[in-house]
Design a protein around this motif. Sequence first.
Motif, mmCIF file in Angstrom:
data_model
loop_
_atom_site.group_PDB
_atom_site.id
_atom_site.type_symbol
_atom_site.label_atom_id
_atom_site.label_comp_id
_atom_site.label_asym_id
_atom_site.label_seq_id
_atom_site.Cartn_x
_atom_site.Cartn_y
_atom_site.Cartn_z
ATOM 1 N N LEU A 163 0.825 -1.208 0.000
ATOM 2 C CA LEU A 163 0.000 0.000 0.000
ATOM 3 C C LEU A 163 0.857 1.255 0.000
ATOM 4 N N VAL A 164 1.828 1.308 0.914
ATOM 5 C CA VAL A 164 2.665 2.500 1.034
ATOM 6 C C VAL A 164 3.522 2.686 -0.222
ATOM 7 N N GLY A 165 4.156 1.605 -0.681
ATOM 8 C CA GLY A 165 4.997 1.713 -1.863
ATOM 9 C C GLY A 165 4.218 2.102 -3.096
ATOM 10 N N SER A 166 3.022 1.560 -3.257
ATOM 11 C CA SER A 166 2.197 1.899 -4.418
ATOM 12 C C SER A 166 1.734 3.346 -4.366
ATOM 13 N N PHE A 167 1.465 3.842 -3.167
ATOM 14 C CA PHE A 167 1.087 5.249 -2.999
ATOM 15 C C PHE A 167 2.177 6.171 -3.554
ATOM 16 N N ILE A 168 3.424 5.871 -3.196
ATOM 17 C CA ILE A 168 4.539 6.697 -3.674
ATOM 18 C C ILE A 168 4.748 6.507 -5.170
ATOM 19 N N PHE A 169 4.573 5.277 -5.647
ATOM 20 C CA PHE A 169 4.803 5.019 -7.064
ATOM 21 C C PHE A 169 3.772 5.724 -7.939
ATOM 22 N N ILE A 170 2.526 5.816 -7.480
ATOM 23 C CA ILE A 170 1.509 6.538 -8.241
ATOM 24 C C ILE A 170 1.910 7.997 -8.397
ATOM 25 N N LEU A 171 2.521 8.572 -7.351
ATOM 26 C CA LEU A 171 3.009 9.957 -7.444
ATOM 27 C C LEU A 171 4.125 10.056 -8.486
ATOM 28 N N ALA A 426 -7.216 0.684 0.609
ATOM 29 C CA ALA A 426 -6.759 0.783 -0.775
ATOM 30 C C ALA A 426 -7.430 1.953 -1.482
ATOM 31 N N VAL A 427 -8.700 2.178 -1.180
ATOM 32 C CA VAL A 427 -9.430 3.305 -1.786
ATOM 33 C C VAL A 427 -8.798 4.631 -1.365
ATOM 34 N N TRP A 428 -8.537 4.791 -0.089
ATOM 35 C CA TRP A 428 -7.994 6.055 0.415
ATOM 36 C C TRP A 428 -6.560 6.285 -0.040
ATOM 37 N N VAL A 429 -5.794 5.208 -0.180
ATOM 38 C CA VAL A 429 -4.424 5.365 -0.679
ATOM 39 C C VAL A 429 -4.434 5.945 -2.088
ATOM 40 N N LYS A 430 -5.288 5.415 -2.954
ATOM 41 C CA LYS A 430 -5.346 5.904 -4.331
ATOM 42 C C LYS A 430 -5.866 7.333 -4.396
ATOM 43 N N MET A 431 -6.894 7.631 -3.618
ATOM 44 C CA MET A 431 -7.452 8.980 -3.665
ATOM 45 C C MET A 431 -6.467 10.019 -3.124
ATOM 46 N N CYS A 432 -5.805 9.689 -2.031
ATOM 47 C CA CYS A 432 -4.819 10.631 -1.468
ATOM 48 C C CYS A 432 -3.656 10.841 -2.431
ATOM 49 N N SER A 433 -3.263 9.783 -3.134
ATOM 50 C CA SER A 433 -2.170 9.936 -4.102
ATOM 51 C C SER A 433 -2.601 10.824 -5.263
ATOM 52 N N SER A 434 -3.865 10.739 -5.672
ATOM 53 C CA SER A 434 -4.337 11.612 -6.752
ATOM 54 C C SER A 434 -4.353 13.070 -6.309
ATOM 55 N N TRP A 435 -4.756 13.329 -5.067
ATOM 56 C CA TRP A 435 -4.777 14.708 -4.567
ATOM 57 C C TRP A 435 -3.371 15.269 -4.423
ATOM 58 N N LEU A 436 -2.476 14.465 -3.883
ATOM 59 C CA LEU A 436 -1.099 14.931 -3.743
ATOM 60 C C LEU A 436 -0.452 15.126 -5.111
ATOM 61 N N GLY A 437 -0.776 14.261 -6.063
ATOM 62 C CA GLY A 437 -0.248 14.405 -7.415
ATOM 63 C C GLY A 437 -0.720 15.678 -8.082
ATOM 64 N N LEU A 438 -1.990 16.027 -7.910
ATOM 65 C CA LEU A 438 -2.501 17.281 -8.446
ATOM 66 C C LEU A 438 -1.796 18.465 -7.800
ATOM 67 N N GLY A 439 -1.499 18.331 -6.509
ATOM 68 C CA GLY A 439 -0.755 19.392 -5.831
ATOM 69 C C GLY A 439 0.647 19.552 -6.391
ATOM 70 N N LEU A 440 1.295 18.426 -6.735
ATOM 71 C CA LEU A 440 2.625 18.504 -7.331
ATOM 72 C C LEU A 440 2.592 19.208 -8.690
ATOM 73 N N TYR A 441 1.580 18.889 -9.497
ATOM 74 C CA TYR A 441 1.474 19.551 -10.798
ATOM 75 C C TYR A 441 1.218 21.047 -10.630
ATOM 76 N N LEU A 442 0.348 21.390 -9.674
ATOM 77 C CA LEU A 442 0.094 22.802 -9.405
ATOM 78 C C LEU A 442 1.370 23.508 -8.953
ATOM 79 N N TRP A 443 2.203 22.789 -8.205
ATOM 80 C CA TRP A 443 3.464 23.366 -7.746
ATOM 81 C C TRP A 443 4.387 23.671 -8.919
ATOM 82 N N THR A 444 4.430 22.795 -9.909
ATOM 83 C CA THR A 444 5.290 23.054 -11.069
ATOM 84 C C THR A 444 4.839 24.291 -11.831
ATOM 85 N N LEU A 445 3.578 24.691 -11.659
ATOM 86 C CA LEU A 445 3.074 25.883 -12.344
ATOM 87 C C LEU A 445 3.364 27.162 -11.573
ATOM 88 N N ILE A 446 3.190 27.114 -10.247
ATOM 89 C CA ILE A 446 3.293 28.348 -9.458
ATOM 90 C C ILE A 446 4.663 28.557 -8.829
#
Length: 457
Positions: A163-171, A426-446
């Motif tokens: 779970l933890v490793g997949s969370f980071i890998f999705i990012l 498993a549901v929360w791991v995927k959803m949290c990774s999607s939110w953090l990923g969107l934050g990373l993309y927003l960071w590359t913009l601002i």
Amino acid sequence: MGACMALCSLASCASCLCGSAPCLVCGCCPSSNNSTVTRLVFSFFLLLGTMVSVIMILPGMETQLRKIPGFCQGGTTILGIENQVKCDIIVGYKSVYRMCFAMACFFFLFSAIMIRVRNSKDPRAVIQNGFWFFKFLILVGITVGAFFIPDGAFNSVWFYFGLVGSFIFILIQLILLIDFAHSWNKIWVENAEETQNKCWFAGLLSFTVLHYALAFSAVVLFYIYYTQPDDCTEHKVFISLNLIFCLIISVVSILPKIQEAQPHSGLLQASLISLYTMYVTWSAMTNNPNRKCNPSLLSLVSHANTTATQPTASPGSGHVQWWDAQGIVGLVIFLFCTLYASIRSSSNAQVNKLMQTEEGTGSGGEGVVGKDGVHRAVDNEEENVTYSYSFFHFHLCLASLYIMMTLTNWYQPDTTTQAMQSTMPAVWVKMCSSWLGLGLYLWTLIAPLIFPDRDFN
């Protein structure tokens, strides 16, 4: 048969790659840059382990193995010799867990060994770029040892590691997609400006519209099939939040200030990230144990009024139906990101910092011809490495865990019934990774606006 062919290919590749010198540019080496060849061969190790895991989780594999006289424990004996192989361990989700455990340990070992390697003159770089046959033997040895691990708490504990490793890998997958979208947009815009051909702009516009159309269609289908008027509150929140977040990053990507600081940012990147976010949202919802909110793909296609029957394993078998739609899509994205991570040479400074890589500076293309007339790979890392050896192996370690979770549908082993069950973690791991990923993309913009003194070109 497929595994045997892969092993033969690896053996032929090892024959030209077992030394410590830069790799020979033979049929198994698609590049003449030493750094790229190394990443491709390590990725091949990962793909080989993935292929073996897929074969061993196929339904009916245990039945076929038990047909072999004198092979499985408890089966027929030959000349009175007792069988020692536990066939329920070497097939099903248990085999996937052990195979991926071995790959994760292998890559984590190299990640620890290669910490702070600065250039190819470091003695450890010789280990990184050569001795492939011996490294393959090490991987095989760890794999064999992993199958002797008793069940006990191993399956349950390793599930949470997954779970933890997949969370980071999705990012990391999202970072690679950001990098790919930036490079794609930059190359096509430059081609359009140099050739004055508007077809390049038409292509960018077409793909942008396609990505948004697919993402919007996904949102509509999610609301129709994965929510109920009086139930599935979590799904309603997930879909609505990610729709809002995708709209936010799309608007931010075309703001004048952002365009001034990031000339190559635009809707193409935002559309691709939005589409990937919707995939992660869908993947998360398919792991909801509430069957009313998680219809099967078959019922959606056939318009049946039935809900999914959870594919649990029968006691002692451990078989899991992994070939559903989200598993197949996950494997395709995994293959793309693994290949891209092996050959990438990005010019995007922010993504390079996140991925701990540098813009490719080594020579390439033709390779070096030795006195014996054989092409050899160019050592393009004499001054500086073009990627972090340690981080690359850590990435493959996480990829091993992601493959484990994908092939087992992110189901959690039940130690009492030996079955596999969907779980909300498993549901929360995927959803949290999607939110953090969107934050990373927003960071590359601002980021260029927040730190104007830094160079983000």
